[in-house]
Structure formats: C-alpha cells, structure tokens
Scaffold this motif. Structure first.
Motif, PDB file in Angstrom:
ATOM      1  N   PHE A 269       0.743  -1.229  -0.087  1.00  0.00           N
ATOM      2  CA  PHE A 269       0.090   0.037   0.138  1.00  0.00           C
ATOM      3  C   PHE A 269       0.955   0.981  -0.005  1.00  0.00           C
ATOM      4  O   PHE A 269       1.786   1.315   0.660  1.00  0.00           O
ATOM      5  CB  PHE A 269      -0.951   0.123   1.307  1.00  0.00           C
ATOM      6  CG  PHE A 269      -1.856  -1.019   1.270  1.00  0.00           C
ATOM      7  CD1 PHE A 269      -3.094  -0.599   0.589  1.00  0.00           C
ATOM      8  CD2 PHE A 269      -1.876  -2.161   1.713  1.00  0.00           C
ATOM      9  CE1 PHE A 269      -4.339  -1.567   0.826  1.00  0.00           C
ATOM     10  CE2 PHE A 269      -3.009  -3.245   1.898  1.00  0.00           C
ATOM     11  CZ  PHE A 269      -3.977  -3.003   1.275  1.00  0.00           C
ATOM     12  N   THR A 270       0.741   2.225  -1.039  1.00  0.00           N
ATOM     13  CA  THR A 270       1.450   3.517  -1.112  1.00  0.00           C
ATOM     14  C   THR A 270       0.463   4.462  -0.939  1.00  0.00           C
ATOM     15  O   THR A 270      -0.633   4.324  -1.035  1.00  0.00           O
ATOM     16  CB  THR A 270       2.288   3.685  -2.408  1.00  0.00           C
ATOM     17  OG1 THR A 270       1.164   3.493  -3.366  1.00  0.00           O
ATOM     18  CG2 THR A 270       3.147   2.396  -2.482  1.00  0.00           C
ATOM     19  N   SER A 271       1.096   5.952  -0.346  1.00  0.00           N
ATOM     20  CA  SER A 271       0.218   6.850  -0.130  1.00  0.00           C
ATOM     21  C   SER A 271       0.805   8.069  -0.895  1.00  0.00           C
ATOM     22  O   SER A 271       1.999   8.307  -0.744  1.00  0.00           O
ATOM     23  CB  SER A 271      -0.054   7.172   1.090  1.00  0.00           C
ATOM     24  OG  SER A 271      -0.430   8.537   1.666  1.00  0.00           O
ATOM     25  N   GLY A 272      -0.013   8.781  -1.779  1.00  0.00           N
ATOM     26  CA  GLY A 272       0.387   9.859  -2.230  1.00  0.00           C
ATOM     27  C   GLY A 272       0.910  10.998  -1.460  1.00  0.00           C
ATOM     28  O   GLY A 272       1.680  11.960  -1.944  1.00  0.00           O
ATOM     29  N   ASN A 273       0.640  10.983  -0.084  1.00  0.00           N
ATOM     30  CA  ASN A 273       0.893  11.850   0.882  1.00  0.00           C
ATOM     31  C   ASN A 273       2.123  11.610   1.603  1.00  0.00           C
ATOM     32  O   ASN A 273       2.615  12.289   2.287  1.00  0.00           O
ATOM     33  CB  ASN A 273      -0.315  12.111   2.015  1.00  0.00           C
ATOM     34  CG  ASN A 273      -1.473  12.517   1.113  1.00  0.00           C
ATOM     35  OD1 ASN A 273      -1.575  13.149   0.153  1.00  0.00           O
ATOM     36  ND2 ASN A 273      -2.576  12.166   1.866  1.00  0.00           N
ATOM     37  N   LEU A 274       2.836  10.764   1.214  1.00  0.00           N
ATOM     38  CA  LEU A 274       4.215  10.317   1.763  1.00  0.00           C
ATOM     39  C   LEU A 274       5.597  10.751   1.082  1.00  0.00           C
ATOM     40  O   LEU A 274       6.749  10.638   1.688  1.00  0.00           O
ATOM     41  CB  LEU A 274       4.234   8.837   1.898  1.00  0.00           C
ATOM     42  CG  LEU A 274       3.631   8.345   3.464  1.00  0.00           C
ATOM     43  CD1 LEU A 274       3.537   6.720   3.440  1.00  0.00           C
ATOM     44  CD2 LEU A 274       4.256   8.870   4.560  1.00  0.00           C
ATOM     45  N   GLY A 275       5.461  11.206  -0.115  1.00  0.00           N
ATOM     46  CA  GLY A 275       6.736  11.662  -0.662  1.00  0.00           C
ATOM     47  C   GLY A 275       7.554  10.357  -1.086  1.00  0.00           C
ATOM     48  O   GLY A 275       6.797   9.225  -1.477  1.00  0.00           O
ATOM     49  N   SER A 276       8.902  10.519  -1.087  1.00  0.00           N
ATOM     50  CA  SER A 276       9.733   9.152  -1.826  1.00  0.00           C
ATOM     51  C   SER A 276       9.491   7.755  -0.963  1.00  0.00           C
ATOM     52  O   SER A 276       9.514   6.674  -1.599  1.00  0.00           O
ATOM     53  CB  SER A 276      11.076   9.826  -2.055  1.00  0.00           C
ATOM     54  OG  SER A 276      11.574   9.782  -0.595  1.00  0.00           O
ATOM     55  N   GLN A 277       9.457   8.105   0.374  1.00  0.00           N
ATOM     56  CA  GLN A 277       9.336   6.846   1.095  1.00  0.00           C
ATOM     57  C   GLN A 277       7.720   6.663   1.247  1.00  0.00           C
ATOM     58  O   GLN A 277       7.106   6.706   2.117  1.00  0.00           O
ATOM     59  CB  GLN A 277       9.843   6.979   2.411  1.00  0.00           C
ATOM     60  CG  GLN A 277      11.386   7.128   2.389  1.00  0.00           C
ATOM     61  CD  GLN A 277      12.073   6.084   1.568  1.00  0.00           C
ATOM     62  OE1 GLN A 277      11.816   4.879   1.745  1.00  0.00           O
ATOM     63  NE2 GLN A 277      12.836   6.519   0.803  1.00  0.00           N
ATOM     64  N   SER A 278       7.148   5.936   0.024  1.00  0.00           N
ATOM     65  CA  SER A 278       5.638   6.098   0.110  1.00  0.00           C
ATOM     66  C   SER A 278       4.892   4.809   0.393  1.00  0.00           C
ATOM     67  O   SER A 278       3.546   4.914   0.582  1.00  0.00           O
ATOM     68  CB  SER A 278       5.123   6.523  -1.420  1.00  0.00           C
ATOM     69  OG  SER A 278       5.718   5.504  -2.253  1.00  0.00           O
ATOM     70  N   THR A 279       5.823   3.624   0.762  1.00  0.00           N
ATOM     71  CA  THR A 279       5.028   2.397   1.162  1.00  0.00           C
ATOM     72  C   THR A 279       4.784   2.575   2.652  1.00  0.00           C
ATOM     73  O   THR A 279       5.571   2.516   3.407  1.00  0.00           O
ATOM     74  CB  THR A 279       5.816   1.189   0.724  1.00  0.00           C
ATOM     75  OG1 THR A 279       6.473   1.438  -0.701  1.00  0.00           O
ATOM     76  CG2 THR A 279       5.076   0.079   0.795  1.00  0.00           C
ATOM     77  N   VAL A 280       3.576   2.454   2.733  1.00  0.00           N
ATOM     78  CA  VAL A 280       3.203   2.450   4.123  1.00  0.00           C
ATOM     79  C   VAL A 280       2.991   0.985   4.766  1.00  0.00           C
ATOM     80  O   VAL A 280       3.036   0.744   5.880  1.00  0.00           O
ATOM     81  CB  VAL A 280       1.659   3.561   4.260  1.00  0.00           C
ATOM     82  CG1 VAL A 280       0.517   2.602   3.642  1.00  0.00           C
ATOM     83  CG2 VAL A 280       1.501   3.411   5.715  1.00  0.00           C
ATOM     84  N   CYS A 281       2.620   0.064   3.829  1.00  0.00           N
ATOM     85  CA  CYS A 281       2.263  -1.278   4.258  1.00  0.00           C
ATOM     86  C   CYS A 281       2.988  -2.127   3.354  1.00  0.00           C
ATOM     87  O   CYS A 281       2.407  -2.095   1.819  1.00  0.00           O
ATOM     88  CB  CYS A 281       0.829  -1.455   4.336  1.00  0.00           C
ATOM     89  SG  CYS A 281       0.360  -3.429   4.606  1.00  0.00           S
ATOM     90  N   GLY A 282       3.573  -3.305   3.440  1.00  0.00           N
ATOM     91  CA  GLY A 282       3.994  -4.223   2.589  1.00  0.00           C
ATOM     92  C   GLY A 282       3.860  -5.690   3.178  1.00  0.00           C
ATOM     93  O   GLY A 282       3.957  -5.760   4.614  1.00  0.00           O
ATOM     94  N   GLY A 283       3.753  -6.577   2.266  1.00  0.00           N
ATOM     95  CA  GLY A 283       3.387  -7.980   2.790  1.00  0.00           C
ATOM     96  C   GLY A 283       3.228  -8.943   1.604  1.00  0.00           C
ATOM     97  O   GLY A 283       3.512  -8.761   0.330  1.00  0.00           O
ATOM     98  N   GLY A 284       3.043 -10.177   2.077  1.00  0.00           N
ATOM     99  CA  GLY A 284       3.075 -11.294   1.030  1.00  0.00           C
ATOM    100  C   GLY A 284       2.932 -12.530   1.895  1.00  0.00           C
ATOM    101  O   GLY A 284       2.847 -12.652   2.863  1.00  0.00           O
ATOM    102  N   ARG A 285       2.738 -13.455   0.719  1.00  0.00           N
ATOM    103  CA  ARG A 285       2.713 -14.952   1.393  1.00  0.00           C
ATOM    104  C   ARG A 285       4.319 -15.515   1.353  1.00  0.00           C
ATOM    105  O   ARG A 285       5.161 -15.408   0.540  1.00  0.00           O
ATOM    106  CB  ARG A 285       1.868 -15.719   0.016  1.00  0.00           C
ATOM    107  CG  ARG A 285       1.784 -17.029   0.532  1.00  0.00           C
ATOM    108  CD  ARG A 285       0.694 -17.888  -0.525  1.00  0.00           C
ATOM    109  NE  ARG A 285      -0.642 -17.578   0.205  1.00  0.00           N
ATOM    110  CZ  ARG A 285      -1.111 -18.105   1.492  1.00  0.00           C
ATOM    111  NH1 ARG A 285      -0.313 -18.947   1.805  1.00  0.00           N
ATOM    112  NH2 ARG A 285      -1.966 -17.772   2.057  1.00  0.00           N
ATOM    113  N   TYR A 286       4.464 -16.411   2.476  1.00  0.00           N
ATOM    114  CA  TYR A 286       5.820 -17.051   2.723  1.00  0.00           C
ATOM    115  C   TYR A 286       5.663 -18.507   2.773  1.00  0.00           C
ATOM    116  O   TYR A 286       5.776 -18.950   4.035  1.00  0.00           O
ATOM    117  CB  TYR A 286       6.637 -16.213   3.555  1.00  0.00           C
ATOM    118  CG  TYR A 286       6.132 -15.889   5.130  1.00  0.00           C
ATOM    119  CD1 TYR A 286       6.015 -16.624   5.918  1.00  0.00           C
ATOM    120  CD2 TYR A 286       4.983 -14.968   5.061  1.00  0.00           C
ATOM    121  CE1 TYR A 286       5.577 -16.606   7.260  1.00  0.00           C
ATOM    122  CE2 TYR A 286       4.563 -14.445   6.362  1.00  0.00           C
ATOM    123  CZ  TYR A 286       4.886 -15.526   7.294  1.00  0.00           C
ATOM    124  OH  TYR A 286       3.901 -15.118   8.559  1.00  0.00           O
TER     125      TYR A 286
END
Ligand code: HAM
Length: 426
Positions: A269-286
């Motif tokens: 999940f990225t947010s347009g309000n965050l500038g260059s460090q825009s990823t607020v949440c990351g995940g996936g299957r492992y």
C-alpha cells in the motif's frame, strides 16, 4: 554533556506527539481484536543466523542494514530488522504442528541501518500481522482486506494497493534461468547496482529505481509468463475476490519486495501523501519460510505497516488530547489527603482526573483548571474538610454556578448521580 545526543536515525517521541500514536494504536488494536487476531511478543534481539536464513543473505536488509554485534559470550546478535522471521522461529521453537492455524500480530521497534530521511529511520516501528497455516487464496484476501480496513479506520485517503504474484519456487527458478541469461546479454545497459545483483539477487533488479534500467527491463522476460497453471489460477482468483469486495488495486509485475521469503502473492500500500518513502504497508505470502527454518511444512501470509509513515498520513484529529474531566483544587493538610483519596475514587469511573499537587493559592489553582479547559472542578479546602464534603461544579460558561453541588465525601450515590448527569451520560 554537549555531545550526548540520540543516535542518527532514532527519535524521541514526546508526550504531545504520543497522543496521536496512542490514538492510532488504539484504533488498530480494536480492529485486530474484532478480527480475532492474537498478540505475540518476541525478543528485539535475536541470533544473527535467524535473519540470514530467514530473510536471505543477499538482501539489502541482511547484507547492508543490520545492527549486528558480538555479545560478551561471543555470540553474533542482531537487533531485529523485521518481525516475520522472529515469529516463525518462535512458533517452531514452541512446538508448531503441521496443522497449526494461528492469526497473530505484533507491534514494536525494528532496526535498519538505512539513510535517514522523512519516513525512514534507523529505529522505526511496525505493526505486523501473520496468518500461520493458512493456504487458501481467501486468506490472502482476508489479510489484504484487514490492512485496507485498518488504514480505512484511520481515515487514510489517497491509498494505492499494488499487487503481484511471485509464483512458487519452481516458477521462480524457471523464470530466474531465462532472466539471468537475458541480464547477462543486456548487462552493459544496466546500472552498476543491478549489474552486481545479477548473480546474487536477480529478482531485485526488477524493482530498480534507475530510469535507464527500468526502460531496458521493459523487454525482459516476465515472471508472469513462467507461472504454472495452478499459480496462475491462484492469482486470478485473488484478483476476482478483491474485485468482489470492491478493493481497488493495480497490478505491478515489478513488485518483488525486499525480502527473500516471499512466494505467490506480494502486495504494497502506498500513499500519495508520503513523498519518496511512500510505502506504508508491505506484505505477502511466505509458504516455504517455516519449513526452511526447520519447522513443518506450513503456509503463511502477512504484512507489516510502518507506524512512523502511518502517523505522518493519519488525520490531525487523532492528535487532539483527551480533555480533563475533573480538576481537583485543594489546600490544607486534611483537605489534601481527602482530595487524593477522592481522585482515586473518581478515576474508577474512567474519568480523566487531575489532582493539583502544588499547594498554590485557590485562585492560582482555578487559573490552571481554566487553562486546561477542564470540564468540571472540585474544591476541597479547610472548610470542606471540616465538614467532610466537597464542592463540585461544571466549568463551562453556560452552567457555571448553576450546576454546583456540595456532596458529602461519604455520599457515593449523590456523587454518582452528579457524574451521570453532568459528565458520564452527556
Ligand atoms: P517491509 O516491506 O520490509 O516488510 O517493511 C514493512 C513496512 O515497514 C514498510 O512498508 C515501511 O512502511 C516500514 N519500514 C520499513 N523500513 C523502514 C524504515 N527504515 N523507516 C521507517 N519505516 C520503515 C517487512 O518488514 C515484512 N516483515 C512484512 C511482512 C510480514 N511480510 C509478511 N509478513
């Protein structure tokens, strides 16, 4: 004393800032509890080996960013850079079985030696969620929906969800073979960092930020074309279910994530309000991590939200402190003891009670209550103490004076009625 400062990339969170943190955390915890996800706490300090085996030796996190040192017993220790590997270790160590089903969350500091900038620190905080033992694509949907709902409950707008599939191990190996061949041929057109990665961690080249490399990669083989029918169907089902739930997403075939343990679904999940460090949440299957670390074959999926970034984009209303409900003005030896006793009784009603400890004059104490915008005040002085009573009054302009009452310190029923009428049930 002059050079005693906090370390670069770490921050002090002061009481005024923490109001927002606490409100954000409260909303998150409520949503986690409604989704019957249970907390797990693992140590901040782990054996270095855990992250090398769990995250992957060639990842940036392990090869460049870990805080690693030898302890006095000559063991290599690392401050955790993330939480997933620790959760996997804790479960294996505490006897996970092959049919385990657990939904877990954790919150706390993580450490990565990165270049500090807005939204990027060396000590930062994550909320992580891990669904352990869940294989079906519905668990992927549930985990993405959970992240979406948490961000939604915090009123965060301008959110973009990107998804991709990394296939299973075989899909990846097949892709990797032709990708490496292609990279060798096109090596000179890639940036230096990507050239170095060809034999170490070729998949990461896919999310290079270098514009020239990005352009060249447009003609590279696509992992998507190497998916088995099963992996392909899994991904199609995921998209269908997200569409059904009206969760908007875009596909990003270059989304590979920075940690080696991922299989199949990856998302951010990225947010347009965050500038260059825009990823607020990351995940996936492992699906292979737990087995690879010595546990039973156990599929899993999870995500982590970066709390600093979340705080940056959540609304100002969450930074508003709770109002004082009652300010207790008191003076005189007996009065002060009675006031202390009364403050404890009042806090049992879940009221925010401020007991003035200054011994200042009544007028000074009144001024402080006024400044704090306390909803009401209690006064206990020598006269009240002599009569074993106190005066309580609402402190707003309209009712000032009208809602005043004198209550005996023993008359809990009268006190409770007053609180119900004026503070609790309003
Ligand atoms: P990650 O993408 O490395 O994933 O980190 C998750 C989030 O932590 C990022 O999206 C970002 O918001 C935040 N974050 C990472 N590094 C920093 C930093 N230096 N400063 C501030 N915030 C940062 C993981 O850590 C995985 N363990 C997520 C996961 C859980 N995957 C499966 N389960």
């Amino acid at each position: 004393m002059n050079n005693l400062k906090n370390l670069r990339g770490t921050v002090d969170l002061l009481p005024d800032q923490l109001i927002k943190w606490q409100n954000v955390e409260k909303i998150i915890l409520e949503q986690l509890s409604r989704s019957s996800i249970k907390e797990i706490r693992t140590p901040i300090l782990e054996m270095t080996e855990l992250f090398i085996r769990g995250i992957g030796e060639e990842t940036d996190v392990v090869s460049k960013e870990m805080y690693t040192f030898m302890d006095r017993g000559k063991r290599s220790c690392t401050l955790r850079p993330e939480g997933t590997a620790s959760v996997a270790r804790a479960l294996i160590q505490n006897g996970i079985s092959s049919n385990t089903l657990q939904k877990l969350w954790y919150m706390g500091p993580m450490f990565r030696y990165e270049r500090p900038q807005a939204g990027r620190q060396r000590q930062f905080h994550q909320l992580g969620v891990e669904f352990i033992g869940y294989e079906s694509v519905r668990s992927d949907v549930e985990i993405i929906t959970l992240a979406w709902d948490i961000l939604g409950k915090l009123g965060i707008k301008e959110l973009n969800l990107e998804i991709n599939t990394l296939g299973d191990i075989n899909d990846r190996l097949n892709f990797q073979k032709s990708f490496i061949k292609w990279l060798e041929i096109n090596k000179n057109s890639l940036d230096l960092d990507s050239q170095r990665r060809i034999n170490k961690n070729p998949l990461r080249i896919l999310d290079s930020k270098n514009s020239q490399t990005k352009k060249v990669l447009e003609n590279a083989p696509k992992l998507f074309d190497f998916l088995s029918d099963k992996s392909h169907k899994r991904y199609t089902d995921l998209k269908k279910q997200l569409e059904f739930l009206k969760i908007p997403f875009v596909e990003n075939f270059n989304l590979v994530r920075g940690l080696d343990y991922y299989t199949h679904t990856a998302f951010e999940f990225t947010s347009g309000n965050l500038g260059s460090q825009s990823t607020v949440c990351g995940g996936g299957r492992y699906d292979n991590l737990i087995k690879q670390m010595g546990g039973p074959n156990t599929q899993a999926i999870g995500f982590a939200i970066g709390l600093e970034r979340l705080i940056l984009i959540s609304g100002k209303e969450l930074a508003v402190p709770r109002n004082t409900d009652i300010y207790i003005i008191n003076q005189g030896l007996i009065a002060e003891s009675l006031a202390m006793d009364l403050s404890r009784k009042l806090r049992n009603y879940d009221l925010l009670v401020e007991l003035d400890l200054s011994g200042d004059s009544f007028s000074k104490q009144f001024k402080k209550a006024n400044k704090l915008k306390s909803k009401s005040i209690i006064v206990i002085g020598d006269n009240e103490a002599a009569n074993n009573e106190f005066t309580i009054r609402l402190f707003d302009k309209e009712s000032f004076g009208n809602k005043e009452e004198v209550i005996s310190l023993e008359n809990d029923i009268k006190l409770e009625n007053w609180l119900n009428n004026n503070l609790l049930l309003r």
